[in-house]
Scaffold this active site. Structure first.
Site, PDB file in Angstrom:
ATOM      1  N   CYS A   3      20.503  10.869  19.649  1.00 13.02           N
ATOM      2  CA  CYS A   3      21.827  10.271  19.862  1.00 13.02           C
ATOM      3  C   CYS A   3      22.072   9.264  18.742  1.00 13.02           C
ATOM      4  CB  CYS A   3      21.878   9.574  21.226  1.00 13.02           C
ATOM      5  SG  CYS A   3      23.344   8.538  21.416  1.00 13.02           S
ATOM      6  N   HIS A  99      31.125   4.636  24.815  1.00 11.38           N
ATOM      7  CA  HIS A  99      31.603   3.640  23.858  1.00 11.38           C
ATOM      8  C   HIS A  99      33.066   3.323  24.103  1.00 11.38           C
ATOM      9  CE1 HIS A  99      32.173   7.634  22.018  1.00 11.38           C
ATOM     10  NE2 HIS A  99      33.250   7.136  21.433  1.00 11.38           N
TER      11      HIS A  99
HETATM   12  P1  AMP Z   1      34.848   9.519  20.183  1.00 11.04           P
HETATM   13  O1  AMP Z   1      35.713  10.574  19.589  1.00 11.04           O
HETATM   14  O2  AMP Z   1      35.550   8.662  21.199  1.00 11.04           O
HETATM   15  O3  AMP Z   1      33.541  10.079  20.694  1.00 11.04           O
HETATM   16  O4  AMP Z   1      34.522   8.521  19.006  1.00 11.04           O
HETATM   17  C1  AMP Z   1      33.375   8.572  18.226  1.00 11.04           C
HETATM   18  C2  AMP Z   1      33.612   7.624  17.068  1.00 11.04           C
HETATM   19  O5  AMP Z   1      32.355   7.336  16.477  1.00 11.04           O
HETATM   20  C3  AMP Z   1      34.513   8.166  15.970  1.00 11.04           C
HETATM   21  O6  AMP Z   1      35.657   7.315  15.839  1.00 11.04           O
HETATM   22  C4  AMP Z   1      33.627   8.149  14.730  1.00 11.04           C
HETATM   23  O7  AMP Z   1      34.315   7.788  13.554  1.00 11.04           O
HETATM   24  C5  AMP Z   1      32.567   7.122  15.112  1.00 11.04           C
HETATM   25  N1  AMP Z   1      31.282   7.271  14.459  1.00 11.04           N
HETATM   26  C6  AMP Z   1      30.529   8.400  14.355  1.00 11.04           C
HETATM   27  N2  AMP Z   1      29.386   8.131  13.704  1.00 11.04           N
HETATM   28  C7  AMP Z   1      29.398   6.815  13.395  1.00 11.04           C
HETATM   29  C8  AMP Z   1      28.496   5.947  12.727  1.00 11.04           C
HETATM   30  N3  AMP Z   1      27.329   6.365  12.228  1.00 11.04           N
HETATM   31  N4  AMP Z   1      28.842   4.635  12.578  1.00 11.04           N
HETATM   32  C9  AMP Z   1      30.010   4.186  13.068  1.00 11.04           C
HETATM   33  N5  AMP Z   1      30.907   4.963  13.717  1.00 11.04           N
HETATM   34  C10 AMP Z   1      30.611   6.251  13.873  1.00 11.04           C
END
Ligand code: AMP
Length: 114
Positions: A3, A99
């Site tokens: 994860c 999140h």
């Molecule tokens: P969701 O679509 O609500 O699952 O949002 C997941 C979010 O995580 C997206 O806005 C991505 O840009 C963000 N995300 C994915 N990987 C990372 C990472 N390594 N660091 C920071 N944000 C991330």
């Protein structure tokens, strides 16, 4: 468990951390859709709102306390912001570790969901 947000919480991969305590960590979204785009997560893994059990539910006050403090630190507490959590495929969830997105720094409008 593979994860990405657990790895961020465990500092196994780098992130721009803006808040941290024993239970909660928050970091800037890697692909921001607003001038302020921060993700707030419980350190302990749970998939989404839909998998919250009693133990995880007890973390929600800590998460919302973090959100409020981050908004103050980021100077968006008065101008306002949006808090979003996506759950499951139809909710647009891409990372399956609970999140909360904080979006602010400009007028977010009604339809932007992240
Ligand atoms: P969701 O679509 O609500 O699952 O949002 C997941 C979010 O995580 C997206 O806005 C991505 O840009 C963000 N995300 C994915 N990987 C990372 C990472 N390594 N660091 C920071 N944000 C991330």
């Amino acid at each position: 468990m593979d994860c990405i947000f657990c790895k961020i919480a465990n500092k196994e991969i780098p992130s721009d951390i803006v808040y941290e305590n024993e239970k909660v960590i928050a970091f800037r979204d890697i692909n921001p859709v607003a001038p302020v785009h921060i993700l707030v997560i419980p350190k302990e893994h749970t998939e989404s709102v839909q998998t919250l059990d009693d133990k995880h539910l007890s973390l929600l006050p800590d998460i919302f306390k973090a959100i409020k403090e981050i908004a103050e630190k980021e100077n968006i507490s008065e101008s306002g912001y949006r808090v979003i959590t996506n759950s499951g495929k139809h909710g647009g969830q891409e990372v399956f570790h609970l999140h909360f997105h904080i979006l602010g720094g400009e007028n977010i409008g009604k339809l932007r969901c992240k």
